[in-house]
Design a protein around this motif. Structure first.
Motif: not given
Length: 292
Positions: A64-68, A148-153, A165-167, A172-174
């Motif tokens: 699970a994820q949110n902006d933080d 900055g950017i979070t990806g989950a798989y 990721l930062k940037g 890309l994160a996924k």
């Protein structure tokens, strides 16, 4: 008080217990469905305590994820069959949401968190044990702060990865998360490989040198060893590996091209580190039949 079929049906739907157990509970509690429900739960929890020691090496990885932040949680059961059960799926999905919303940073805090019905996550697992008949355990969790950017798989429910990721971009994160799921790098960059690991590999490389190699000048030998260590560091690190979505380039080059940096990575796989009992089914059948 007369115990009607409708009362039994209602209690069965609410508790998940068997018909005879529900009727027994209603008889013991003068037909009061609420009290009977509590009675069944107490009985079920007693059974659950006995099952809690059984090996639970199957299950799911949920996220699970949110902006933080983003979380990964491993919820275990005993069989792959139960891992696909709707009750187990609902429970594990909700546990992931609770892990995120509660701010829990470890599994003990998650187990103690409110499930939303007056009981804790751990107590709700015991209730589910009584209903399903298998040991259910919330085994591990990890929280990754969003840089900055979070990806989950999640791969097949059995492997889960979160990358921050930062940037870069969400795509890309996924993609990086998919790479980590497939390749399971031990470190983020070659520079993160511990010196003691490289020193041990150097000892092994020296021991494996042929007489022909040993006859070469010292500086040549040093270059050969350094080359092997660089290759090893790249193979064990995320940025040094060939990118699974484009094997013609490295993960490091992909990140550089998009101006991105991997800040943190988390990966969980179902049953990691759990020693599964090897069952001899023939011996078990003979034992049950009194032949062994």
């Amino acid at each position: 008080m007369e115990i009607t079929a409708q009362m039994v049906k209602e209690l069965r739907e609410r508790s998940g217990a068997g018909m005879m157990e529900c009727k027994k509970a209603l008889v013991a509690n003068d037909g009061n469905v609420e009290v009977a429900m509590e009675w069944l739960r107490k009985q079920g929890l007693a059974k659950a305590d006995k099952k809690a020691g059984r090996v639970a090496a199957e299950g799911r990885i949920v996220t699970a994820q949110n902006d933080d932040a983003a979380v990964l949680v491993e919820v275990n059961c005993e069989t792959d069959f139960v891992a696909k059960d709707s009750n187990f799926l609902t429970y594990s999905d909700k546990v992931a949401e609770i892990a995120l919303a509660s701010g829990a940073v470890d599994v003990d805090a998650l187990k103690a968190a409110d499930y939303g019905n007056g009981s804790s996550v751990e107590d709700e697992a015991k209730t589910l044990i009584a209903k399903i008949g298998e040991n259910i355990q919330v085994r591990r969790m990890v929280r990754v702060a969003n840089a900055g950017i979070t990806g989950a798989y999640i791969h097949g429910g059995r492997i889960g990865v979160v990358v921050s990721l930062k940037g870069g971009s969400e795509e890309l994160a996924k993609g990086i998360a998919m790479h980590v799921a497939a390749m399971n790098p031990a470190y983020i960059t070659p520079e993160h490989v511990p010196a003691e690991v490289l020193e041990k590999e150097k000892e092994i490389a020296l021991a494996q040198m042929t007489d022909k190699d040993k006859a070469k000048p010292a500086e040549i030998q040093e270059k050969m060893i350094s080359g092997k260590l660089r290759k090893l560091a790249n193979e064990q690190s995320l940025t040094g590996q060939a990118y699974v979505l484009d094997t013609n380039t490295s993960v490091g080059d992909v990140l550089k091209k998009e101006g991105a940096e991997v800040v943190s990575v988390a990966r969980l796989a179902v049953g990691e580190g759990i020693e599964k009992a090897e069952e001899d089914f023939a011996a078990e059948v003979m034992k049950q039949a009194g032949l062994a």
